[in-house]
Scaffold this motif. Structure first.
Motif, PDB file in Angstrom:
ATOM      1  N   THR A  65      -5.254-108.051  10.963  1.00 19.25           N
ATOM      2  CA  THR A  65      -6.514-107.436  10.254  1.00 19.25           C
ATOM      3  C   THR A  65      -5.999-105.727  11.355  1.00 19.25           C
ATOM      4  OG1 THR A  65      -7.565-107.589  11.981  1.00 19.25           O
ATOM      5  CG2 THR A  65      -7.826-109.531  10.297  1.00 19.25           C
ATOM      6  N   LEU A  70     -11.906-107.410  11.985  1.00 21.11           N
ATOM      7  CA  LEU A  70     -12.253-107.409  10.218  1.00 21.11           C
ATOM      8  C   LEU A  70     -13.626-106.653  10.373  1.00 21.11           C
ATOM      9  CD1 LEU A  70     -11.620-111.057   9.331  1.00 21.11           C
ATOM     10  CD2 LEU A  70     -10.474-109.214   8.273  1.00 21.11           C
ATOM     11  N   ILE A 272      -6.521-113.915  12.067  1.00 18.71           N
ATOM     12  CA  ILE A 272      -7.562-113.670  10.733  1.00 18.71           C
ATOM     13  C   ILE A 272      -8.103-114.503  11.083  1.00 18.71           C
ATOM     14  CG2 ILE A 272      -5.482-114.342   8.971  1.00 18.71           C
ATOM     15  CD1 ILE A 272      -6.937-111.927   7.986  1.00 18.71           C
TER      16      ILE A 272
END
Length: 389
Positions: A65, A70, A272
């Protein structure tokens, strides 16, 4: 070349091994142990959170990410902090997703400290704060708290520890290992000292949801404190996600940017799949979290009552999931008490001095264990106390 000690960093050599992990080497060698030691929920992560992770893997989310995490997780963190502590953080530049709160604290100390800067640390406290300060070339300064004060940080004691080198104050509330909390008034009493001495606050709020008598208050929510406070939180305790290793830091964009710089060169990004699970926890995890907290509260009352009934005086914890009873009446040191209890009755608790010298004469008992295990452990501890009378 059998001895490589001469090649090691002096700061690393100066740090003692974790008092918790050192003690639990003994646990692995003992059969039939009931553990009240490790600060970990005995609940499995709720299934809907696990399912969100599995679904993300099925969808091919196995890549890096952004360094900050995120975007959707940072947005959910922003919403969460706004509704729980009443402070707004911009997802773009005021929130960093980390590998647990431990990484967030490490990044903050490394971003803030110059060699010789002092870090004020209320004790007893979690084992990593002082070593983290040393590894960032700072000097940890213990600030004692006491059971007679319900382990609140008193302004006069804090003021007496401040020097021209003081730079950072760690506020670890609700507290591990004592279960102490800071009320709004307690925090307000500290603000003038913090501002007058130009301190930066690292507020470790990992147990923020586990506050049993009143809603947790963050010092970041008080007037003038948002910019000089870094709020640290994560998913390990309230959401039963210890092994997912996911946490975050919120704060002033300049400090978050500096922390992100270190993070990008050392960790790059949190996994992630754990981030995807954390999104689900924040969006839909409230009901399961409240059920777990209600169970902790029942166990808290059970253990607190039981310890006092068998003769171990214990402050009633107001947060987290630990009791911190005194064992001074036994005449044993904290380590001797814990080692003998383990060997004679197969109950594992943690010596209080693992959390700083002010913890000597106490032990930490974690009530994030089953009711059956708590009741049996109390019976065994009573047997042990009868043996040493």
């Amino acid at each position: 070349m059998n001895n490589m000690n001469d090649y090691l960093s002096a700061s690393v050599k100066s740090i003692a091994p974790s008092g918790i992990r050192k003690f639990f080497d003994l646990v692995s060698q003992t059969e039939g142990v009931i553990s009240l030691g490790v600060g970990e929920p005995d609940f499995v992560t709720p299934w809907h959170i696990i399912e969100a992770c599995l679904y993300s893997l099925e969808q091919g989310y196995t890549m890096y990410t952004s360094n900050s995490g995120l975007p959707e997780l940072r947005e959910e963190v922003s919403y969460y902090e706004q509704r729980t502590i009443g402070v707004e953080y911009a997802p773009a530049d005021q929130i960093l997703i980390t590998v647990g709160v431990s990484e967030a604290i490490d990044l903050a100390l490394r971003a803030l400290l110059e060699p010789g800067d002092e870090v004020l640390i209320p004790e007893p406290c979690f084992v990593s704060y002082a070593p983290g300060a040393v590894l960032a070339y700072g000097n940890p300064v213990p600030v004692e708290t006491y059971d007679i004060d319900q382990y609140r940080l008193r302004p006069e004691i804090l003021a007496g520890k401040i020097t021209p080198r003081s730079k950072v104050l760690i506020l670890p509330y609700p507290n591990n290992p004592t279960g102490g909390i800071m009320t709004r008034q307690d925090l307000e009493d500290l603000v003038d000292i913090i501002v007058k001495n130009d301190l930066i606050v690292i507020s470790d709020e990992i147990y923020g949801e586990l506050s049993y008598f009143e809603k947790h208050v963050s010092i970041a929510s008080l007037p003038g404190m948002k910019d000089r406070t870094l709020v640290m939180n994560g998913f390990s305790k309230a959401f039963a996600m210890t092994g997912w290793r996911i946490g975050y830091a919120c704060g002033h964009p300049d400090i978050i940017a500096a922390m992100t710089k270190i993070h990008q060169y050392t960790i790059m990004c949190a996994p992630i799949m754990a981030q995807k699970a954390a999104v689900e926890a924040l969006r839909n995890g409230e009901i399961e979290m409240r059920k777990m907290i209600a169970d902790y509260n029942y166990r808290r009352k059970l253990m607190h009552k039981g310890l006092n009934e068998i003769g171990l005086s214990c402050f009633e914890p107001r947060g987290a999931f630990y009791c911190f009873p005194s064992i001074k009446s036994t005449g044993l040191s904290s380590e001797d008490f814990c080692e003998q209890l383990l060997l004679k009755e197969q109950v594992a608790v943690v010596p209080g001095n693992a959390f700083g010298q002010s913890g000597e004469g106490f032990i930490r008992c974690c009530y994030a264990a089953s009711v059956n295990n708590i009741e049996e452990a109390l019976r065994r501890i009573k047997n042990f106390l009868n043996q040493i009378e």
